[in-house]
Design a protein around this motif. Sequence first.
Motif, PDB file in Angstrom:
ATOM      1  N   UNK A   1       8.499  11.344  -8.964  1.00  0.00           N
ATOM      2  CA  UNK A   1       9.362  10.772  -7.312  1.00  0.00           C
ATOM      3  C   UNK A   1       9.135  11.295  -5.838  1.00  0.00           C
ATOM      4  N   UNK A   2       7.805  12.636  -6.116  1.00  0.00           N
ATOM      5  CA  UNK A   2       6.583  13.410  -4.705  1.00  0.00           C
ATOM      6  C   UNK A   2       5.627  12.273  -4.944  1.00  0.00           C
TER       7      UNK A   2
ATOM      8  N   UNK B   1       4.166   6.562   5.678  1.00  0.00           N
ATOM      9  CA  UNK B   1       4.169   6.817   6.313  1.00  0.00           C
ATOM     10  C   UNK B   1       3.926   6.351   8.167  1.00  0.00           C
ATOM     11  N   UNK B   2       4.187   7.054   8.943  1.00  0.00           N
ATOM     12  CA  UNK B   2       4.478   6.649  10.362  1.00  0.00           C
ATOM     13  C   UNK B   2       3.198   7.471  11.144  1.00  0.00           C
TER      14      UNK B   2
ATOM     15  N   UNK C   1       0.640  -1.224   0.131  1.00  0.00           N
ATOM     16  CA  UNK C   1      -0.168   0.092  -0.085  1.00  0.00           C
ATOM     17  C   UNK C   1       0.779   1.425   0.057  1.00  0.00           C
ATOM     18  N   UNK C   2       2.409   1.232   1.167  1.00  0.00           N
ATOM     19  CA  UNK C   2       2.757   1.911   0.739  1.00  0.00           C
ATOM     20  C   UNK C   2       3.706   2.393  -0.129  1.00  0.00           C
TER      21      UNK C   2
ATOM     22  N   UNK D   1       6.414  -3.135   9.514  1.00  0.00           N
ATOM     23  CA  UNK D   1       6.025  -3.153   8.460  1.00  0.00           C
ATOM     24  C   UNK D   1       5.679  -0.907   7.561  1.00  0.00           C
ATOM     25  N   UNK D   2       5.479  -0.804   8.653  1.00  0.00           N
ATOM     26  CA  UNK D   2       5.058   0.787   8.503  1.00  0.00           C
ATOM     27  C   UNK D   2       6.868   1.960   8.411  1.00  0.00           C
ATOM     28  N   UNK D   3       7.487   1.376   9.212  1.00  0.00           N
ATOM     29  CA  UNK D   3       9.026   1.559   9.217  1.00  0.00           C
ATOM     30  C   UNK D   3       9.748   1.002   7.975  1.00  0.00           C
ATOM     31  N   UNK D   4       9.920  -0.159   7.373  1.00  0.00           N
ATOM     32  CA  UNK D   4      10.361  -0.528   6.058  1.00  0.00           C
ATOM     33  C   UNK D   4       9.537   0.416   5.037  1.00  0.00           C
ATOM     34  N   UNK D   5       8.314   0.194   5.088  1.00  0.00           N
ATOM     35  CA  UNK D   5       7.780   0.605   3.825  1.00  0.00           C
ATOM     36  C   UNK D   5       8.143   1.974   4.012  1.00  0.00           C
ATOM     37  N   UNK D   6       8.446   2.796   4.937  1.00  0.00           N
ATOM     38  CA  UNK D   6       8.776   4.047   4.947  1.00  0.00           C
ATOM     39  C   UNK D   6      10.188   4.308   4.290  1.00  0.00           C
ATOM     40  N   UNK D   7      10.878   3.791   4.427  1.00  0.00           N
ATOM     41  CA  UNK D   7      12.490   3.660   4.426  1.00  0.00           C
ATOM     42  C   UNK D   7      12.479   3.628   3.441  1.00  0.00           C
ATOM     43  N   UNK D   8      11.817   2.427   2.491  1.00  0.00           N
ATOM     44  CA  UNK D   8      11.553   2.038   1.602  1.00  0.00           C
ATOM     45  C   UNK D   8      11.425   3.341   0.409  1.00  0.00           C
ATOM     46  N   UNK D   9      10.123   3.602   1.213  1.00  0.00           N
ATOM     47  CA  UNK D   9       9.919   4.807   0.126  1.00  0.00           C
ATOM     48  C   UNK D   9      10.568   5.935   0.410  1.00  0.00           C
ATOM     49  N   UNK D  10      12.013   6.521   1.243  1.00  0.00           N
ATOM     50  CA  UNK D  10      12.403   8.001   1.017  1.00  0.00           C
ATOM     51  C   UNK D  10      13.256   7.071   0.293  1.00  0.00           C
ATOM     52  N   UNK D  11      13.856   5.602   0.000  1.00  0.00           N
ATOM     53  CA  UNK D  11      15.385   5.947  -0.471  1.00  0.00           C
ATOM     54  C   UNK D  11      14.734   5.808  -2.352  1.00  0.00           C
ATOM     55  N   UNK D  12      13.975   5.314  -2.367  1.00  0.00           N
ATOM     56  CA  UNK D  12      13.722   5.489  -4.067  1.00  0.00           C
ATOM     57  C   UNK D  12      13.079   6.446  -4.139  1.00  0.00           C
TER      58      UNK D  12
END
Length: 453
Positions: free
Chosen positions: A356-357, A364-365, A321-322, A389-400
């Motif tokens: 990118x935006x 999401x946090x 979802x994220x 999951x929220x921490x993992x998804x948020x970190x991946x979104x920031x890196x991508x």
Amino acid sequence: MTNGPRLSPRLFARSSWGEARRIADILRQETIGGALLLAGAVVALIWANSPWAGTYEAVRDFTFGPAALHLDLTVAAWAADGLLAIFFFVAGLELKREFVAGDLRDPRRAAVPIAAAIGGVIVPALLYTLVNLDTGSGAGKGWAIPTATDIAFALAVLAVIGRHLPSALRTFLLTLAVVDDLLAILIIAIFYTDHLSAIPLLAALAPLVIFTVLVQRRVRSWWLLLPLAVATWALVHASGVHATVAGVLLAFAVPVARRHKAGGPEDGPGLAEHFEHRFRPLSAGFAVPLFALLSAGVTIGGINGLATSLTDPIAVGIIIGLLAGKPIGILAATWLVAHFTRASLDEGLAWIDVVGLSILAGIGFTVSLLIGELAFGIGSQRENHVKIAVLTGSLAAALIATGFLRLRNRTYRLLQEAETADHDNDGIPDVYEPSQATEERCLSGGKAENDEH
């Protein structure tokens, strides 16, 4: 008689100079708040996985407060119900200012971030539901977890990786996140209210109405307003509706317009601007980081524990979802607005900027963790999987998102140098001044140069 060519509306068009300065001030405060939020989350993770993990749980689960008022809450619940009410109060003030006095009072400007926020809520919820459709055992209750964008985290990342990105994109992200928060509070109020007590809810109207009357008369006395706000919050909490809803209701009661003296100048800033100036540092610098400290702590359990958590369908739905739902929903909604209104991107922007935006909006946090607690209960095994999951998804979104946005950062650095040019030394960049006046100055300058030659 023929009319001149009709200009098509532009997506992410440059905001006014006053709005650009106000957004810049907000970004600076939210960037600091994002750094503190990240620090709180890191400390919580280290603490919860250290030999002193028991003390973390003891602090988080410590209960205090008057039981007669249904306020005998744990420290974690005080953070979620009380501190985040301050966060939503500030978000409500910002949203009201945007639509009453900001650039988004123009429906054409408002349509894009509103549509993007709606798309960024619907698609992640659908993807999560599809992943957990046949899992049963109540997993579907977490459908709203991947729908939220964290303002502080997203803006902090944007400040680090894209300092030269145009203010229009920053304004878009800020507005999208604020509208996203409003949708989240509506979801919480409607779908995550287990029981509803009508008497406390109706009783909450009394202090809310008095608060509204006072602020409409531009009363700023904290000793009058604060007790009324606390009473409204406590009664909404007692009714079964999540107490953060009270923060939004109180914010919407605050007037935005400045007060005018009869025949005289404006009497200082508007009350919404005054309250936002006072409470935004409290929200970004204290309330949200402390919530992160008390909510992000989760025992990972090594590689095996991490693998178990991330293969849970709930975690899979959140991450999809994220990482996929947010960008797909935001991009689809933005493209639809562009298609049906025949709008085009502002000059100098490209759709890769929007990509990118939209990926960055997958961070999401704060609200995601809050909804996870409401859906599965504080301290439950599923709630731990939600945190990971929220921490993992948020970190991946920031890196991508970093990879996408850094591709454009150098180009925008060159554009920004041109935008900040102030040839007439009036303190306002030429790009924010009327194009006709700028053209006249350029023509007069060229004529003067020809005369000299």
